[in-house]
Design an enzyme around this catalytic site. Structure first.
Site, short mmCIF file in Angstrom:
data_model
loop_
_atom_site.label_atom_id
_atom_site.label_comp_id
_atom_site.label_asym_id
_atom_site.label_seq_id
_atom_site.Cartn_x
_atom_site.Cartn_y
_atom_site.Cartn_z
N ARG A 1 17.56 9.42 -13.78
CA ARG A 1 16.76 10.73 -13.38
C ARG A 1 18.00 11.95 -12.67
O ARG A 1 19.36 11.35 -12.02
CB ARG A 1 16.14 10.28 -12.18
CG ARG A 1 15.48 11.05 -11.84
CD ARG A 1 14.17 11.69 -12.26
NE ARG A 1 13.01 10.65 -12.70
CZ ARG A 1 12.76 10.58 -13.65
NH1 ARG A 1 13.01 10.80 -14.85
NH2 ARG A 1 11.02 9.23 -13.95
N HIS B 1 7.68 15.91 -13.28
CA HIS B 1 7.76 15.50 -11.60
C HIS B 1 8.08 16.49 -10.89
O HIS B 1 8.18 17.77 -10.75
CB HIS B 1 8.26 14.64 -11.02
CG HIS B 1 9.28 13.23 -11.38
ND1 HIS B 1 9.56 13.01 -12.68
CD2 HIS B 1 8.57 12.12 -10.62
CE1 HIS B 1 9.94 12.41 -13.43
NE2 HIS B 1 9.35 10.91 -12.18
N LYS C 1 3.80 10.91 -18.62
CA LYS C 1 4.02 10.36 -16.71
C LYS C 1 4.10 11.72 -16.14
O LYS C 1 5.19 12.06 -16.63
CB LYS C 1 5.46 9.87 -16.66
CG LYS C 1 5.07 9.13 -15.42
CD LYS C 1 6.75 8.64 -14.86
CE LYS C 1 6.53 8.70 -12.92
NZ LYS C 1 7.90 7.97 -12.30
N THR D 1 -13.20 5.35 10.56
CA THR D 1 -12.55 5.76 12.23
C THR D 1 -12.26 6.77 12.45
O THR D 1 -11.96 7.75 12.27
CB THR D 1 -11.61 3.94 11.68
OG1 THR D 1 -11.06 3.62 13.60
CG2 THR D 1 -10.37 4.29 11.31
N LYS E 1 -15.40 9.57 12.93
CA LYS E 1 -17.34 8.22 13.62
C LYS E 1 -18.07 9.56 13.67
O LYS E 1 -19.28 9.89 13.55
CB LYS E 1 -16.92 8.16 14.44
CG LYS E 1 -16.20 6.53 14.40
CD LYS E 1 -16.20 5.67 15.02
CE LYS E 1 -15.67 4.71 14.47
NZ LYS E 1 -15.24 3.46 16.03
N ASN F 1 -19.86 5.29 11.93
CA ASN F 1 -18.79 3.55 11.21
C ASN F 1 -18.84 3.62 9.93
O ASN F 1 -18.00 2.89 9.71
CB ASN F 1 -18.38 3.28 12.27
CG ASN F 1 -19.74 1.71 12.38
OD1 ASN F 1 -20.45 1.45 11.62
ND2 ASN F 1 -18.50 0.47 12.51
N ASP G 1 -20.71 -0.57 15.45
CA ASP G 1 -19.71 -0.76 16.18
C ASP G 1 -20.62 -1.20 17.48
O ASP G 1 -20.32 -2.30 18.15
CB ASP G 1 -18.98 1.09 16.46
CG ASP G 1 -17.90 1.19 15.64
OD1 ASP G 1 -17.19 0.05 15.05
OD2 ASP G 1 -17.65 1.94 16.05
#
Ligand code: NAP
Length: 562
Positions: free
Chosen positions: A86, A145, A172, A340, A344, A365, A382
């Site tokens: 590359r 890329h 790709k 989380t 929440k 949750n 919870d």
């Protein structure tokens, strides 16, 4: 805990398919060592650990001598090799002459390399350079890329078509992820473009169901595509690659050996995510959070799923904007989520329906996509996870046994530190069980607001140290204080702990926090956040699958991994 919405999920998850067929997606380990000798060693390790091929990054080698080094690298190689050299202008390390680079790639082909990577920007020149000299069994990957962003769906489609048009055997495209929703466009690109007829003028068309191929899309030439989104926000592009038909996914031998940001380890792909078993029909679950990389939930839920033979995978979703995430990933394939920090409370507003307890708590949750109508239903596991853990902790210390009719929390003074999602669940639960509740929080207004809702008292954190109206109180920390790596933090001074008979800490990394250690020294009964973690996860498992949670196994997994 299993509900009617989750029960209908069970059939959708293809129960009993424990021996699912493996998918054709290849696992490729990039080798980025500076020495040929080290690369040879790592090739063997990659083979021993179950990789399908290695990418040899020639541009990373120090003092690279093409003929000698290629012969060593390709002679007796244990795995097929993808040779990449590359240049700097495409994100690599090579800065020399382009003809020398092409010569080296041609030599690698002649020495039997199975794959060669060349950049789209010079693909035409390279094709003329090798005209008629490419061995039949060598596949040409043409890559592009973008280290800044992931472009629009149309632009991604156009890139695929341009790459196909230069005569690539494999396409790709590797783009930078700045938001997890970027990955959805990559998945769409994989699904829509990989089976389309190739003409320079054809573009990939989005369909109404974002992750499925249009019914009338021409299916003529299958052109394999490697489509990946780099960065932590793009991780699911690597984990769910087989679900959307990606040709290969890159993974490292060890953390720290990445050739691009966000690559998982081979071990995690195989052992945590069961990547060989992921296919187009695999349901996707996961944990939505920020941060989320530290979460043990993928280890726990994937092994639990595997133990009951459901066709499902559980991944981390690093989410900045919950509403946007749920709007974009609205396909039935994305069947349920754990929520989380810090989502929440927002989750309550993002669900179509919220279970009355979760609504009363003000925090969700767990989110399930109801299979019958696709609606998002919010729950809170919870609450029961934490409260039952504390009750059992007290019963253990009081010898009142597991069958006590009334809650050991009834009538007790219960101090909750924190007023976020977990704090609300604990405060609500303690109140439900007949405790007198006090909330202490860094932001006093939030403590006041929560205390008003549930009918309790509010304190500042500073007031907590001198708060000891009676002995035998219960304390529950629901802030992140004391959590790894800030293990020296604690929300209350040691001398103030003598008023508490029971101390619970929602933090479970480390297992014994500074708070729990000091509480134990002060003579209190301590209850670990691990117990809450196990129980809330069991509740989630039941909502996800409609099946009883494998408790013994889930306990073992948590103890093994925390
Ligand atoms: P959350 O909704 O973001 O709430 C965080 C709470 O912690 C808020 O009250 C916040 O106060 C307080 N806080 C944060 N940093 C603080 C600091 N440096 N000093 C003092 N107070 C601080 O988060 P959550 O979902 O409730 O989670 C809180 C903790 O519980 C996390 O450590 C989480 O890992 C743990 N948890 C464990 C389990 C388990 O199964 N064991 C389950 C859920 C949560 P302000 O209002 O002032 O911001």
């Amino acid at each position: 805990m299993a509900s009617s919405s989750s029960l209908s999920l069970a059939s959708d998850l293809q129960l009993g398919v424990g021996g699912m067929a493996s998918n054709p997606t290849l696992l490729c380990v990039p080798l980025v060592s500076k020495s040929v000798e080290q690369m040879v060693v790592e090739m063997r390790q990659a083979k021993a650990n179950g990789a399908d091929l290695v990418e040899i990054r020639l541009d990373h080698l120090a003092n690279f001598q093409p003929r000698t080094d290629l012969e060593i690298l390709l002679k007796d190689r244990p795995l097929p090799a993808l040779m990449t050299y590359r240049p700097k202008w495409e994100g690599g390390q090579y800065e020399g002459d382009e003809n020398k680079r092409f010569d080296t790639l041609l030599l690698a082909m002649e020495l039997g390399a199975e794959y060669i990577d060349v950049e789209l920007k010079v693909a035409h020149e390279f094709m003329s350079f090798i005209s008629g000299k490419k061995p039949e069994n060598c596949k040409l990957i043409v890559s592009t890329h973008n280290y800044q962003s992931t472009p629009s769906l149309e632009e991604l489609g156009d890139l695929v078509v341009r790459i196909q048009a230069v005569g690539a055997d494999i396409v790709k495209i590797a783009m930078m992820g700045t938001d997890i929703t970027d990955v959805a466009r990559m998945f769409q690109t994989l699904v829509h473009c990989q089976d389309m007829q190739v003409h320079a003028t054809t573009s990939c068309r989005p369909s109404t169901d974002v992750f499925r191929l249009e019914g009338d899309a021409p299916v003529i030439n299958k052109v394999p595509i490697i489509g990946l989104v780099m960065s932590e926000r793009g991780v699911i592009s690597r984990l769910l690659c087989p679900k959307f038909g990606g040709y290969l996914t890159f993974c490292t031998l060890d953390a720290g050996k990445e050739s691009a940001p966000g690559q998982p380890t081979l071990k995690d792909l195989m052992n945590v995510y069961n990547i060989r078993q992921i296919g187009p029909d695999t349901k996707v679950f996961g944990i939505i959070g920020k941060p989320v990389g530290h979460s043990k939930s993928p280890i726990l839920h994937n092994e639990a799923f595997r133990s009951v033979g459901v066709n499902a995978v559980y991944v981390p979703f690093l989410v900045d904007d919950l509403e946007n995430f749920l709007n974009v990933y609205s396909s039935p394939d994305f069947a349920g989520f754990s929520c989380t920090i810090p989502h929440k409370e927002t989750a309550v507003k993002c669900c179509d329906e919220v279970d009355p307890i979760a609504k009363a708590i003000g925090a969700v949750n767990t989110i399930i996509r109801r299979p019958s109508d696709g609606k998002l239903i919010g729950y809170n596991t919870d609450y029961i996870g934490a409260i039952s853990a504390i009750e059992d902790g007290i019963r253990g210390s009081n010898n009142s046994g597991p069958h006590a009719v009334s809650s050991p929390l009834a009538g007790r003074l219960f101090v909750v530190i924190g007023a976020g999602g977990a704090g609300k669940a604990l405060a609500y639960g303690a109140k439900e069980k007949g405790a007198r509740v006090v909330i202490a929080n860094r932001t006093y207004e939030r403590a006041r607001e929560l205390a008003n809702i549930i009918g309790g008292e509010a304190l500042t954190l500073a007031e907590l140290d001198s708060f000891h109206p009676e002995n035998g109180m219960i304390l529950a920390n629901t802030t992140a204080m004391g959590m790894h790596p800030k293990v020296d933090e604690t929300p209350i001074s040691q001398h103030a702990l003598s008023s508490y008979a029971v101390v619970f800490d929602a933090v479970y990394t480390p297992k014994v926090t500074r708070l729990l250690g000091e509480a134990e020294s002060a003579g209190a009964t301590v209850v670990s956040g691990l117990e809450m973690f196990i129980r809330q996860a069991m509740g989630q498992f039941e909502l996800f699958t409609g099946l009883p949670a494998p408790e013994k196994l889930m306990r073992e997994i948590v103890l093994r991994n925390v």
